[in-house]
Design an enzyme around this catalytic site. Sequence first.
Site, mmCIF file in Angstrom:
data_model
loop_
_atom_site.group_PDB
_atom_site.id
_atom_site.type_symbol
_atom_site.label_atom_id
_atom_site.label_comp_id
_atom_site.label_asym_id
_atom_site.label_seq_id
_atom_site.Cartn_x
_atom_site.Cartn_y
_atom_site.Cartn_z
ATOM 1 C CD GLU A 27 -3.014 -0.785 -0.033
ATOM 2 O OE1 GLU A 27 -3.079 0.366 -0.529
ATOM 3 O OE2 GLU A 27 -3.686 -1.732 -0.449
ATOM 4 C CE1 TYR A 110 -6.947 3.093 -0.415
ATOM 5 C CE2 TYR A 110 -4.576 3.274 -0.053
ATOM 6 C CZ TYR A 110 -5.656 2.641 -0.627
ATOM 7 O OH TYR A 110 -5.447 1.529 -1.412
ATOM 8 C CG ASP A 128 -8.143 3.739 -4.785
ATOM 9 O OD1 ASP A 128 -9.355 3.760 -5.120
ATOM 10 O OD2 ASP A 128 -7.299 3.051 -5.374
ATOM 11 C CB CYS A 182 -14.344 2.828 -14.201
ATOM 12 S SG CYS A 182 -15.334 4.333 -14.127
ATOM 13 C CB CYS A 189 -18.279 2.468 -21.094
ATOM 14 S SG CYS A 189 -17.658 3.988 -20.316
ATOM 15 C CB CYS A 192 -18.104 -1.127 -17.374
ATOM 16 S SG CYS A 192 -18.448 -0.729 -15.648
ATOM 17 C CB CYS A 198 -22.711 3.893 -15.448
ATOM 18 S SG CYS A 198 -21.568 5.292 -15.436
#
Length: 280
Positions: A27, A110, A128, A182, A189, A192, A198
Amino acid sequence: MSWYNTSARQLPWRDPGTDPWAILVCEVMSQQTPIARVLPAWEEWMARWPDPTALAEASPAHVIIAWGTLGYPRRALRLQECAGVVVEKWDGTLPRSREDLLSLPGIGPYTADAIIAFAYRERTTVLDVNVRRVLARIYGEAAPPTSLKAWEVERASHLVPDDGEAASQWNAAIMELGALICTARNPRCEQCPIAPHCAWLKLGKPEAATPRKVQAFEGTHRQARGKVMRVLRTAHAPIGVEELRERSGLPEVRFEPALTTLLADGLAAATPGGIQLPIE
């Protein structure tokens, strides 16, 4: 989550049973750094310093050298500071609670939430830049606010499953969706899995009212610091200030502020023989 189970990247820190410390290292390395660059550095790092005790005992110079070109090398020293606190206060085991995680050097909201979700498989909301972008578009917004808002956290938290294991998978899935499908530019798209839901897509993919500015790297203070650090990482002995400036290729007006801040941040040390990476 179904899409994630068949389409997610196979990354070693996602393997079952991965130690929480290894996930924290990932991370920290991944902050503003592409996964393609993180992966080899993480593997080498974990082979060398597999736990907080090993990292805490390492030379800061070796830590900085191992960080290489990941960028923002202060993160490396903060990670080592974090390791020292974990060893001293928690006997080498990364704590589980958000409050305790936030008390550690270099860990913000985060990162704390990511550890809770991905290391300890407990319910929390991980936000994030990728997750925030996906959620903004789902609700018909071209982009999230420039800084995280309380209403974003509240809105996102309503979507996270109650069960800890499911919540962990959900957070990972929506993050991966933002990283692979995305995306900020040229989102795919047509691939997706949540495109039918959406609102942004239904509105015709409107652009943000205020386009985000992409910060140039060339000529920045950060670039100057990187050039000085590149010389120090490959040096085998202290270097005189003038030689360091010449080898960095920087003019005096950029070199002096870069060196001053590197010394102040503990990324470089001044010795009688010249400038070098910190030893202790």
